[in-house]
Design an enzyme around this catalytic site. Structure first.
Site, short mmCIF file in Angstrom:
data_model
loop_
_atom_site.label_atom_id
_atom_site.label_comp_id
_atom_site.label_asym_id
_atom_site.label_seq_id
_atom_site.Cartn_x
_atom_site.Cartn_y
_atom_site.Cartn_z
N CYS A 109 0.85 -1.55 0.21
CA CYS A 109 -0.31 -0.17 -0.30
C CYS A 109 1.00 0.77 -0.18
O CYS A 109 0.48 1.99 -1.60
CB CYS A 109 -0.98 -0.20 1.41
SG CYS A 109 -0.22 0.16 2.78
N HIS A 131 -2.24 1.44 6.97
CA HIS A 131 -2.80 1.12 5.83
C HIS A 131 -2.97 2.57 5.34
O HIS A 131 -2.91 3.70 5.69
CB HIS A 131 -4.50 0.49 5.52
CG HIS A 131 -4.55 -0.25 4.10
ND1 HIS A 131 -3.86 -0.65 3.71
CD2 HIS A 131 -5.49 0.70 2.88
CE1 HIS A 131 -4.17 -1.04 2.16
NE2 HIS A 131 -5.09 -0.25 2.02
N HIS A 191 -5.22 2.14 -4.28
CA HIS A 191 -5.43 1.77 -3.35
C HIS A 191 -4.28 0.09 -3.60
O HIS A 191 -5.19 -0.50 -4.51
CB HIS A 191 -5.71 1.80 -2.17
CG HIS A 191 -6.46 0.39 -1.38
ND1 HIS A 191 -6.73 -0.24 -0.32
CD2 HIS A 191 -6.99 0.09 -2.51
CE1 HIS A 191 -8.38 -1.00 -0.79
NE2 HIS A 191 -8.49 -0.88 -1.79
#
Length: 360
Positions: free
Chosen positions: A274, A322, A334
């Site tokens: 990510c 994240h 993402h």
């Protein structure tokens, strides 16, 4: 007597259970026993009800989230390793240069000693006292002063260079110890990542193909529900900012990676995690940012979610484990998790911690 044996056995059983349930090592939570489900007229009834699969989905999601947090720790350790290694290289060069300087200074000192030897071994002051020529005396006096000043300067420089060399050596040793400590942390993080991912994969592997399809549908349903609730909250009602010039470049880079697989620790070009995706996207926009989502949250300027614009980074979960890039219309691009590809998703499908702007 029997009571004592019973008590001992009970204590042993409790200790064994405590060891088995300790959190020192991640293990896959068993898939729930199938619950009775309505029979289907089109074939055999499913083994697991939606409630069972929902529990499995939550367990898998938790495991991957923990793996994500460990991945951030791994990436941070990797970044620190590169920095520490660079420092050691600089210090090693300084040590080599310092050793060369000391050798040159010693050669100069040796040349002075040899010159004195050629003058009969007499120091300049004694040679001056023996001179009967006034002109030679004055010239000699000037040379004595120059020689004394040169000798003093030489010794000062030699002493300082030796001190610097000792400092460089000590710093190199300390940096090496730091590097080894970071490497140990990195190895532990890698072990934890592997354990969490294997546990999640084991859970999913226990399901049949049809059940895995249903599981993915449950994932989509949960994401849709969360996104709808987020949009309905009015949080992003007035969000209409346009991307900056560099933000547009970052968005273009990130969206061009859609379809590439998630791989922990990866930062392109074939795969990403990510924060690898977001950091590389902003690097393409010539705006280097921290490598990990936690460092991005800690170091980049924070903005109100109502003021966000395409290119901004949305940080997720309480531990900032994240990150996704906002691309407008309530969406992010993402890299979700292992087993998934870089994709577009609703920005509200996960718990938002906050928003940061790399080019503020």
């Amino acid at each position: 007597m029997n009571r004592r044996h019973c008590a001992t056995a009970a204590i042993t059983l409790v200790c064994a259970l405590a060891l088995l349930t300790s959190t020192g090592q991640a293990v896959a939570t068993p898939v729930p026993e199938p619950s009775p489900a309505p029979s289907s007229s089109t074939g055999s009834p499913p083994r697991y009800s939606n409630a069972d699969l929902e529990k499995v989905r939550e367990q898998i999601d938790t495991l991957y989230r923990k793996a994500g947090a460990a991945t951030d720790a791994y990436n941070l350790a990797e970044e620190q390793t590169k920095k520490q290694s660079g420092e050691i290289v600089k210090l090693a060069k300084a040590i080599v240069d310092g050793q060369a300087s000391i050798a040159a200074l010693k050669d100069r000192a040796g040349a002075q000693a040899r010159e004195q030897y050629r003058n009969g071994g007499l120091p300049p002051g004694a040679q001056l006292a023996l001179s009967n020529d006034p002109k030679l005396f004055l010239d000699g006096l000037n040379k004595v002063r120059q020689s004394q000043q040169a000798s003093k300067s030489l010794m000062t420089e030699l002493t300082q260079t030796q001190e610097d060399l000792e400092t460089y050596t000590q710093d190199a040793s300390a940096n090496w110890e730091k590097l080894e400590t970071i490497r140990v942390k990195q190895a532990k993080a890698k072990k934890k990542i592997n354990a969490q991912i294997k546990a999640a994969e084991k859970l999913e592997s226990q399901l049949e193909e049809k059940e895995r399809d249903r599981l993915r549908q449950l994932e989509r349903n949960a994401a849709d529900k969360a996104q709808t609730a987020w949009l309905s909250s009015g949080t992003v009602k007035d969000v209409s900012g346009e991307a900056s010039e560099s933000g547009a470049v970052a968005v273009a880079f990130a969206t061009a990676q859609i379809g590439k697989p998630y791989v922990w620790g990866a930062e392109g070009p074939g795969s990403y995690d990510c924060s690898g995706l977001t950091s590389q996207a902003w690097l393409a926009a010539k705006r280097p940012i921290p490598r990990t989502s936690q460092e991005q949250w800690r170091l980049l300027p924070r903005i109100d979610i109502r003021d966000m614009r395409p290119g901004d980074l949305i940080i997720y979960h309480a531990d900032a484990s994240h990150v996704g890039m906002y691309v407008g219309d309530g969406s992010i691009v993402h890299a979700p998790r292992p087993g998934r590809n870089v994709t577009l998703a609703g920005a509200g499908t996960m718990k938002i911690l906050g928003v940061v702007r790399p080019d503020k």
